[in-house]
Write a protein that holds these residues in place. Structure first.
Motif, PDB file in Angstrom:
ATOM      1  N   TYR A  52       0.808  -1.047   0.110  1.00 37.93           N
ATOM      2  CA  TYR A  52      -0.155   0.039  -0.073  1.00 37.93           C
ATOM      3  C   TYR A  52       0.871   1.116   0.162  1.00 37.93           C
ATOM      4  CZ  TYR A  52      -3.929  -2.986   1.337  1.00 37.93           C
ATOM      5  OH  TYR A  52      -5.009  -4.132   1.320  1.00 37.93           O
ATOM      6  N   THR A  53       2.364   1.051   0.088  1.00 39.59           N
ATOM      7  CA  THR A  53       3.073   2.269  -0.126  1.00 39.59           C
ATOM      8  C   THR A  53       4.147   1.798  -1.176  1.00 39.59           C
ATOM      9  OG1 THR A  53       4.451   3.528   0.989  1.00 39.59           O
ATOM     10  CG2 THR A  53       4.734   1.217   1.807  1.00 39.59           C
ATOM     11  N   THR A  54       4.945   2.755  -1.310  1.00 40.07           N
ATOM     12  CA  THR A  54       6.060   2.438  -2.142  1.00 40.07           C
ATOM     13  C   THR A  54       7.653   2.758  -1.767  1.00 40.07           C
ATOM     14  OG1 THR A  54       5.904   5.043  -3.058  1.00 40.07           O
ATOM     15  CG2 THR A  54       4.506   3.264  -4.366  1.00 40.07           C
ATOM     16  N   PHE A  55       8.177   2.105  -2.166  1.00 39.96           N
ATOM     17  CA  PHE A  55       9.792   2.154  -1.899  1.00 39.96           C
ATOM     18  C   PHE A  55      10.652   2.456  -2.970  1.00 39.96           C
ATOM     19  CE2 PHE A  55       7.217  -0.595   0.814  1.00 39.96           C
ATOM     20  CZ  PHE A  55       7.752  -0.439   2.117  1.00 39.96           C
ATOM     21  N   GLU A  56      12.012   2.956  -2.659  1.00 39.66           N
ATOM     22  CA  GLU A  56      12.958   3.235  -3.410  1.00 39.66           C
ATOM     23  C   GLU A  56      14.299   2.586  -2.567  1.00 39.66           C
ATOM     24  OE1 GLU A  56      13.606   7.340  -4.230  1.00 39.66           O
ATOM     25  OE2 GLU A  56      11.790   7.625  -5.809  1.00 39.66           O
ATOM     26  N   LYS A  57      14.932   1.930  -3.553  1.00 37.45           N
ATOM     27  CA  LYS A  57      16.209   1.177  -2.966  1.00 37.45           C
ATOM     28  C   LYS A  57      17.449   1.535  -3.882  1.00 37.45           C
ATOM     29  CE  LYS A  57      13.603  -2.804  -1.935  1.00 37.45           C
ATOM     30  NZ  LYS A  57      12.374  -2.639  -3.094  1.00 37.45           N
ATOM     31  N   GLU A  58      18.664   2.054  -3.074  1.00 35.75           N
ATOM     32  CA  GLU A  58      19.863   2.257  -3.827  1.00 35.75           C
ATOM     33  C   GLU A  58      20.941   1.529  -3.074  1.00 35.75           C
ATOM     34  OE1 GLU A  58      22.314   6.337  -4.370  1.00 35.75           O
ATOM     35  OE2 GLU A  58      20.751   6.567  -3.070  1.00 35.75           O
TER      36      GLU A  58
ATOM     37  N   GLY B  87       5.099   0.628   5.943  1.00 38.03           N
ATOM     38  CA  GLY B  87       5.354  -0.621   5.616  1.00 38.03           C
ATOM     39  C   GLY B  87       6.597  -1.257   5.599  1.00 38.03           C
ATOM     40  N   ARG B  88       6.844  -2.268   5.289  1.00 38.17           N
ATOM     41  CA  ARG B  88       8.028  -3.194   5.229  1.00 38.17           C
ATOM     42  C   ARG B  88       8.243  -3.646   3.545  1.00 38.17           C
ATOM     43  NH1 ARG B  88       9.056  -6.796   9.505  1.00 38.17           N
ATOM     44  NH2 ARG B  88       7.593  -5.604  10.924  1.00 38.17           N
ATOM     45  N   ASP B  89       9.556  -3.650   3.406  1.00 37.91           N
ATOM     46  CA  ASP B  89       9.850  -4.385   1.931  1.00 37.91           C
ATOM     47  C   ASP B  89      11.017  -5.306   2.255  1.00 37.91           C
ATOM     48  OD1 ASP B  89       9.371  -4.555  -0.778  1.00 37.91           O
ATOM     49  OD2 ASP B  89      10.623  -2.888  -1.396  1.00 37.91           O
ATOM     50  N   VAL B  90      11.112  -6.163   0.911  1.00 35.92           N
ATOM     51  CA  VAL B  90      12.225  -7.044   0.827  1.00 35.92           C
ATOM     52  C   VAL B  90      13.192  -6.496  -0.028  1.00 35.92           C
ATOM     53  CG1 VAL B  90      12.756  -9.422   0.258  1.00 35.92           C
ATOM     54  CG2 VAL B  90      10.522  -9.062   1.257  1.00 35.92           C
ATOM     55  N   VAL B  91      14.445  -6.754   0.511  1.00 37.42           N
ATOM     56  CA  VAL B  91      15.674  -6.186  -0.312  1.00 37.42           C
ATOM     57  C   VAL B  91      16.097  -7.559  -0.962  1.00 37.42           C
ATOM     58  CG1 VAL B  91      17.738  -5.191  -0.347  1.00 37.42           C
ATOM     59  CG2 VAL B  91      16.230  -4.551   1.408  1.00 37.42           C
ATOM     60  N   GLU B  92      15.903  -7.914  -2.557  1.00 38.86           N
ATOM     61  CA  GLU B  92      16.237  -8.980  -2.978  1.00 38.86           C
ATOM     62  C   GLU B  92      17.337  -8.621  -3.876  1.00 38.86           C
ATOM     63  OE1 GLU B  92      12.932 -10.550  -5.401  1.00 38.86           O
ATOM     64  OE2 GLU B  92      11.383  -9.555  -3.972  1.00 38.86           O
ATOM     65  N   ILE B  93      18.362  -9.624  -3.709  1.00 41.15           N
ATOM     66  CA  ILE B  93      19.486  -9.550  -4.154  1.00 41.15           C
ATOM     67  C   ILE B  93      20.074 -10.558  -5.163  1.00 41.15           C
ATOM     68  CG2 ILE B  93      22.308  -8.999  -3.918  1.00 41.15           C
ATOM     69  CD1 ILE B  93      20.659  -6.856  -2.679  1.00 41.15           C
ATOM     70  N   TYR B  94      20.118 -10.288  -6.436  1.00 39.56           N
ATOM     71  CA  TYR B  94      20.454 -11.102  -7.513  1.00 39.56           C
ATOM     72  C   TYR B  94      21.858 -10.875  -8.166  1.00 39.56           C
ATOM     73  CZ  TYR B  94      15.324 -11.770  -7.476  1.00 39.56           C
ATOM     74  OH  TYR B  94      13.880 -12.247  -6.907  1.00 39.56           O
ATOM     75  N   PHE B  95      22.401 -11.771  -8.878  1.00 40.18           N
ATOM     76  CA  PHE B  95      23.566 -11.688  -9.745  1.00 40.18           C
ATOM     77  C   PHE B  95      23.423 -12.397 -11.023  1.00 40.18           C
ATOM     78  CE2 PHE B  95      24.529 -15.868  -8.169  1.00 40.18           C
ATOM     79  CZ  PHE B  95      25.031 -16.595  -9.181  1.00 40.18           C
ATOM     80  N   THR B  96      24.260 -11.618 -11.970  1.00 40.06           N
ATOM     81  CA  THR B  96      24.132 -12.010 -13.271  1.00 40.06           C
ATOM     82  C   THR B  96      25.581 -12.420 -13.710  1.00 40.06           C
ATOM     83  OG1 THR B  96      22.114 -10.478 -13.950  1.00 40.06           O
ATOM     84  CG2 THR B  96      23.578 -11.373 -15.370  1.00 40.06           C
ATOM     85  N   PRO B  97      25.896 -13.628 -13.983  1.00 37.93           N
ATOM     86  CA  PRO B  97      27.019 -13.972 -14.294  1.00 37.93           C
ATOM     87  C   PRO B  97      27.543 -13.689 -15.578  1.00 37.93           C
ATOM     88  CG  PRO B  97      25.948 -15.939 -14.287  1.00 37.93           C
ATOM     89  CD  PRO B  97      25.067 -14.683 -13.960  1.00 37.93           C
ATOM     90  N   PRO B  98      28.822 -14.033 -16.164  1.00 36.57           N
ATOM     91  CA  PRO B  98      29.169 -13.623 -17.794  1.00 36.57           C
ATOM     92  C   PRO B  98      28.751 -15.102 -18.226  1.00 36.57           C
ATOM     93  CG  PRO B  98      31.179 -13.896 -16.477  1.00 36.57           C
ATOM     94  CD  PRO B  98      29.827 -13.788 -15.234  1.00 36.57           C
TER      95      PRO B  98
ATOM     96  N   GLU C  47      12.507  -3.547   8.665  1.00 34.70           N
ATOM     97  CA  GLU C  47      11.657  -3.477   9.690  1.00 34.70           C
ATOM     98  C   GLU C  47      10.406  -2.402   9.062  1.00 34.70           C
ATOM     99  OE1 GLU C  47      11.533  -4.885  12.536  1.00 34.70           O
ATOM    100  OE2 GLU C  47      13.071  -6.013  11.930  1.00 34.70           O
ATOM    101  N   GLU C  48       9.394  -2.351   9.808  1.00 35.29           N
ATOM    102  CA  GLU C  48       8.349  -1.580   9.209  1.00 35.29           C
ATOM    103  C   GLU C  48       8.919  -0.007   9.220  1.00 35.29           C
ATOM    104  OE1 GLU C  48       3.910  -1.730   9.630  1.00 35.29           O
ATOM    105  OE2 GLU C  48       4.343  -0.464  11.371  1.00 35.29           O
ATOM    106  N   LEU C  49       8.667   0.501   8.122  1.00 32.73           N
ATOM    107  CA  LEU C  49       9.193   2.015   7.864  1.00 32.73           C
ATOM    108  C   LEU C  49       7.802   2.749   7.777  1.00 32.73           C
ATOM    109  CD1 LEU C  49      12.169   1.245   5.095  1.00 32.73           C
ATOM    110  CD2 LEU C  49      12.451   1.624   7.722  1.00 32.73           C
ATOM    111  N   GLU C  50       8.012   4.116   8.592  1.00 36.11           N
ATOM    112  CA  GLU C  50       7.156   5.110   8.401  1.00 36.11           C
ATOM    113  C   GLU C  50       7.201   5.921   6.988  1.00 36.11           C
ATOM    114  OE1 GLU C  50       4.479   5.549  10.334  1.00 36.11           O
ATOM    115  OE2 GLU C  50       5.498   3.953  11.433  1.00 36.11           O
ATOM    116  N   PRO C  51       6.415   6.664   6.575  1.00 33.44           N
ATOM    117  CA  PRO C  51       6.450   7.328   5.447  1.00 33.44           C
ATOM    118  C   PRO C  51       7.735   8.309   5.318  1.00 33.44           C
ATOM    119  CG  PRO C  51       4.093   7.313   6.100  1.00 33.44           C
ATOM    120  CD  PRO C  51       4.868   6.541   7.285  1.00 33.44           C
ATOM    121  N   GLY C  52       8.659   8.423   4.347  1.00 35.22           N
ATOM    122  CA  GLY C  52       9.737   9.205   4.362  1.00 35.22           C
ATOM    123  C   GLY C  52      11.007   8.520   5.248  1.00 35.22           C
ATOM    124  N   ALA C  53      10.695   7.490   5.941  1.00 30.52           N
ATOM    125  CA  ALA C  53      11.833   7.067   6.714  1.00 30.52           C
ATOM    126  C   ALA C  53      12.607   6.185   5.679  1.00 30.52           C
ATOM    127  CB  ALA C  53      11.412   6.332   7.682  1.00 30.52           C
TER     128      ALA C  53
END
Length: 1004
Positions: A446-452, A477-488, A508-514
């Protein structure tokens, strides 16, 4: 007489999980007692008849003496049997403690299951419909499954869910009033679910036909609320895979007797499903159980034609074909809710009203057409057509259980699930959106996330970085940080998928803007590929090939949010020095006998061989080769010869020594401590044979070393023992557990489950199960986490570690490649390349073993064969890989030790399988080789069992449990005393009556 009794009584015991062959073996074992009882009964009858000739006053004394003597002798004989040949069987059950879980523990478990629902239910579609507006107070709930939701699965992974929170209760608890008229319609139509069990599957999909929704009912529904919920459910379970042709099931042409080459003798093939309406077919030819039936299609059409606001809840553990949810603009939201256990469904209403922000992610790829998957033509029944003579040669102990020997080819190699679709799309073989509806790792919020990605660093053997996650939306809300790799990848080189999950964490649960930072450190060796074909490494091994590697953070397997790259300057060949995480260097262990004679899917030239590789097996593959035939004969009861493994140079171990040690004294000692050898010296040959063979939901008592009898329980869904009647909280399907993508929550889950095992004084757990969702049709997918081994392995490792805090030893299962139920016990030969075996199917087990932090560990091997070697007797698997490479220390147990013709105790223990999950009653359990080599194998198996039990919750206590009177002894003492007092009382009455009558006669 024994055969007659087995024939008459055998079918009764089958209902309690004992095969007719095993029951006959028990009768044969007790034949002396049976014949003695019959003879004693005959003597009793003769005495009662002859007593007629005694004097009138003395006649009843003779009769009573005969009856009392008979009862007394029977009582003594029961004691002799139960403390003699059947002691191990009886003690394991009677010594199990009564389960009386505390209210606090039950409440804790139910709260945990609720959390799993809150973090595991997936919002798959949301056109702004959810959460519902606060002024929506009433809901029309359509679909028969709403009154009988799927809460788990069938078989050893099932649990008692009688007090579970259902869909309607969840909605009502969330403040919604539900349409009772609709509920009554469904409950009156059918009150209970169709029968689904280990031995019978009714695939009926109960759903009232369209004419049940009269104008009156629909008018009332629209007046009640303008919002509708449609619930669609699918069940599944152990011992049967889901039908790929429901038309055939309904019309009787999908004959399971032909589909399954080795079905149980008591399997009922007479009725598997019925059509809801004789005027039409619920399914067209070729339509599967994972598609909507005609009746369900009519329901969806009806609801969407009457309501503009529709929510669909998919209550299934197997991935269904769901393209239809996008065909109706009225369907504004879709929630994926696999088996939810005792209270997981409590989250449904909370998600709909917005109290809980959904954060679940898919653990499988949802495809639009299951018949177009790479595996589809290579699942199910593929039986050899030239093996009847093997039965005639007596290869199988029970020919009816052998059926037609079968095989399955893992033709897709490493390209399982998302790894195929992402790679095939990149290579141009397919257009991604045409094939994939919901990617792996997908789920809305129900919210959106940005990851860097920040602070990316290459440290040589590892890379490290942080991912900053920011809540850019309006609600917490909370989100999953999914890490993938692409090999040669080099065209024609070692097979590699373009997208591979390697790590993940949940915020953990992040408040809006956190914002929050999640840190990762990844070993480069975890990105290595396994070269089993000898492209660069002749005998096989892991290699990190030179080239550019991309590490990405994604919202699902297909959607990149940020990425970084690093360069490997030259090939790193781990077959020379080994990976740091391995105890010994990995080389080919399975390729020679498991690769199989089939075309394997290859990325070469853009999957140019797709059609050929993914076709059904060619006609010639159904003809068993002479080489395979020879291997079968070597591993089957009746032709197996263990003496060929004997080494004349082996020295006979010491037995029956009087060293004065008990198992309790060795608790906490290192596995290699010399005292273990002193303890093992105290065992006799019979001690070892019983300890190894009696492993059916227990381990047996061994007095010579002070080992108590212990109890083991199913299963992945929590404490469940049908033998002892021990049941705990119904935990959800492992699919829901994995959909949380939350490793710390999995650890807490293990702690909660372990607490229940501890309170039940049961520390052996037949779980978790971590085979791979290779196929959407696998009946046991509810027991397994995912199509991806990294996700499954990390969730499992945390769950096992949590349970180990309470002294629980988890039998991680089914090791390995037990990824379909059809033919699983008919010598199912699973053929696969070693690369696929290691990178896909062993991966979750490897992660769980290497990540284990406890002191007591166990593994359950599988029914199937890996190539031409039974998994339960595969030294390459159980010794070379599990123990030598991965460093496993503990015991390995078979899956159920039935009369399948190949689960041979001698063969198993010589190859790393220590314990038989049975009762030592079959011909295959006989241990008659007294050679030094055979005894050493028995001794090693016993060490592994004793070490595991000795470091479990049974022995990490304040006093030696062997000194405490067992429940069995208490029960027998009590019953024996009562029987003795009753006999003495009756005897006294008889004598007094006789003396009284005699005195009266004398007085006359």
């Amino acid at each position: 007489m024994i055969d007659f009794l087995a024939k008459v009584l055998g079918p009764v015991f089958v209902n309690y999980g004992v095969s007719e062959a095993d029951f006959q073996a028990y009768l044969t074992q007790l034949s002396g007692y049976v014949y003695f009882t019959l003879a004693l009964l005959a003597v009793l009858v003769i005495v009662l008849v002859l007593a007629q000739k005694a004097k009138k006053g003395f006649r009843h004394v003779v009769r009573w003496q005969a009856v009392l003597a008979f009862v007394a002798i029977i009582a003594v004989m029961v004691n002799m049997i139960c403390y003699g040949p059947m002691y191990s069987n009886v003690s394991g059950f009677l010594n199990a403690s009564k389960v009386d879980l505390s209210d606090e523990t039950v409440a804790q478990s139910r709260e945990m299951v609720k959390k799993l629902g809150e973090e595991g239910l997936i919002l798959a579609k949301n056109e702004g419909m959810l959460p519902l507006a606060s002024d929506v107070k009433k809901l029309n709930v359509f679909g028969w499954d709403s009154t009988n939701p799927i809460l788990g699965g069938i078989g050893s992974g099932s649990s008692d869910s009688s007090s579970a929170v259902g869909i309607l209760q969840s909605l009502q608890d969330a403040g919604y009033e539900t349409n009772q008229t609709l509920t009554d319609l469904y409950t009156e139509y059918r009150a209970e679910r169709p029968e689904m069990s280990m031995h019978y599957q009714d695939w009926t999909l109960p759903e009232p036909t369209a004419d049940a929704y009269t104008d009156s009912i629909m008018s009332e529904a629209k007046d009640f609320s303008d919002t509708a919920v449609i619930v669609i459910g699918r069940s599944g379970g152990e011992n049967a895979d889901l039908p790929t042709d429901m038309y055939g099931v309904i019309h009787g042409t999908y004959d399971l007797a032909n589909v399954v080459s080795s079905a149980p003798d008591n399997f009922d093939f007479t009725r598997c499903a019925y059509t809801n309406n004789g005027s039409y077919d619920d399914f067209e030819e070729g339509e599967s159980y994972l598609e909507l039936s005609r009746t369900e299609e009519d329901l969806v059409e009806k609801v969407c034609s009457e309501f503009d606001h529709v929510i669909v809840v998919v209550n299934a553990n197997n991935t269904m074909e769901l393209s239809w949810v996008d065909e109706y603009e009225q369907i504004g939201a879709v929630i994926l809710a696999p088996g939810t256990g005792a209270s997981g469904f409590a989250a449904l209403g909370e998600i709909i009203n917005g109290t809980v922000n959904p954060s679940g992610k898919t653990v499988d790829t949802f495809v639009r057409d299951l018949t177009a998957t790479p595996y589809y033509n290579n699942i199910g029944n593929h039986s050899y057509n030239n093996v009847k003579d093997l039965n005639d040669q007596g290869v199988a102990a029970d020919p009816s259980s052998m059926g037609n020997l079968s095989f399955v080819n893992y033709v897709e190699g490493i390209y399982v699930g998302y790894k195929f679709y992402e790679t095939a799309a990149e290579e141009g073989l397919l257009k991604y959106e045409d094939y994939v509806q919901y990617p792996f790792g997908y789920g809305l919020s129900y919210t959106t996330f940005e990851k860097e990605i920040q602070n990316f660093k290459d440290s040589g053997d590892t890379i490290s970085f942080d991912v900053e996650v920011t809540n850019t939306g309006d609600v917490a809300g909370r989100d999953v940080v999914e890490i993938y790799f692409t090999p040669p990848y080099e065209n024609g080189g070692i097979e590699k998928a373009s997208v591979n999950l390697i790590q993940f964490e949940k915020t953990e649960e992040l408040e809006p803007g956190a914002s929050a930072k999640v840190s990762f450190e990844i070993a480069k060796e975890d990105m290595a590929s396994y070269d089993s074909e000898g492209i660069k490494i002749q005998d096989g091994g892991y290699i990190l090939e030179a080239g550019e590697y991309t590490v990405s953070v994604r919202s699902d397997s297909h959607t990149v949010e940020d990425e970084e790259t690093f360069q490997v300057e030259k090939d790193i060949d781990y077959s020379k020095d080994g990976r740091e995480s391995d105890m010994e260097t990995a080389v080919n262990q399975f390729q020679e006998y498991a690769r199989g004679d089939f075309e394997q899917l290859s990325r070469k030239d853009g999957f140019a061989n797709y059609e050929e590789a993914c076709a059904a097996p060619a006609e010639e593959q159904y003809v068993m080769s002479d080489e395979v035939r020879e291997k079968v004969i070597e591993s089957a009861v009746g032709t197996y010869d263990g003496t060929k493994y004997n080494d004349d140079g082996d020295e006979m171990p010491t037995m029956e020594a009087d060293n004065g040690l008990t198992l309790y004294q060795l608790t906490g000692l290192d596995y290699n401590d010399p005292k273990w050898e002193e303890l093992l010296d105290q065992l006799s040959f019979d001690d070892m044979a019983k300890l190894i063979n009696i492993g059916g939901w227990q381990t047996t008592e061994v007095k010579s070393v002070g080992k108590i009898a212990t109890s083991d329980c199913d299963g992945p869904a929590g404490l469940s023992n049908f033998v002892t009647g021990a049941y705990g909280t119904a935990y959800p399907s492992e699919v829901l557990m994995a959909q949380t993508w939350n490793q710390s929550l999995a650890y807490e889950l293990g702690q909660c489950m372990g607490q229940e095992y501890k309170e039940a004084n049961n520390y052996g757990w037949y779980g978790p199960a971590m085979n791979t969702h290779r196929s959407a049709f696998a009946g046991r997918n509810f027991e397994y986490y995912s199509e991806d081994g990294v996700l499954a392995g990390r969730i499992a490792a945390n769950q096992v570690n949590g349970a180990a805090e309470h002294g629980v030893y988890a039998y991680i299962k089914h090791f390995a490649l037990n990824d379909q139920e059809i033919n699983r016990t008919s010598m199912l030969m699973t053929f696969s390349s070693e690369q696929a075996i290691r990178e896909i199917y062993l991966k979750p087990f490897e992660i769980a073993v290497k990540g284990f932090e406890g002191t007591s560990q166990a593994v359950m091997s599988s029914f199937n064969w890996i190539g031409t070697v039974p998994s339960c007797a595969n030294s390459n698997l159980l010794n070379n890989v599990l123990r030598d490479e991965w460093g496993f220390v503990g015991m390995v147990e078979t899956d159920y030790d039935g009369s399948y013709g190949y689960m041979i105790t001698d063969h198993s223990i010589r190859n790393g399988n220590d314990l038989m999950l049975g009762f030592g009653s079959a011909e295959s359990n006989l241990l008659e080789d007294h050679s030094a080599t055979a005894v050493k194998a028995m001794r090693q198996a016993c060490k592994n069992i004793l070490y595991t039990i000795g470091n479990s919750g049974y022995y990490t206590v304040d006093e030696d449990p062997a000194g405490i009177m067992t429940n069995m002894t208490k029960i027998f003492l009590t019953v024996d005393v009562i029987v003795a007092l009753v006999l003495l009382g009756v005897e006294a009455i008889v004598i007094l009556r006789y003396l009284k009558k005699k005195k009266a006669v004398s007085a006359e």
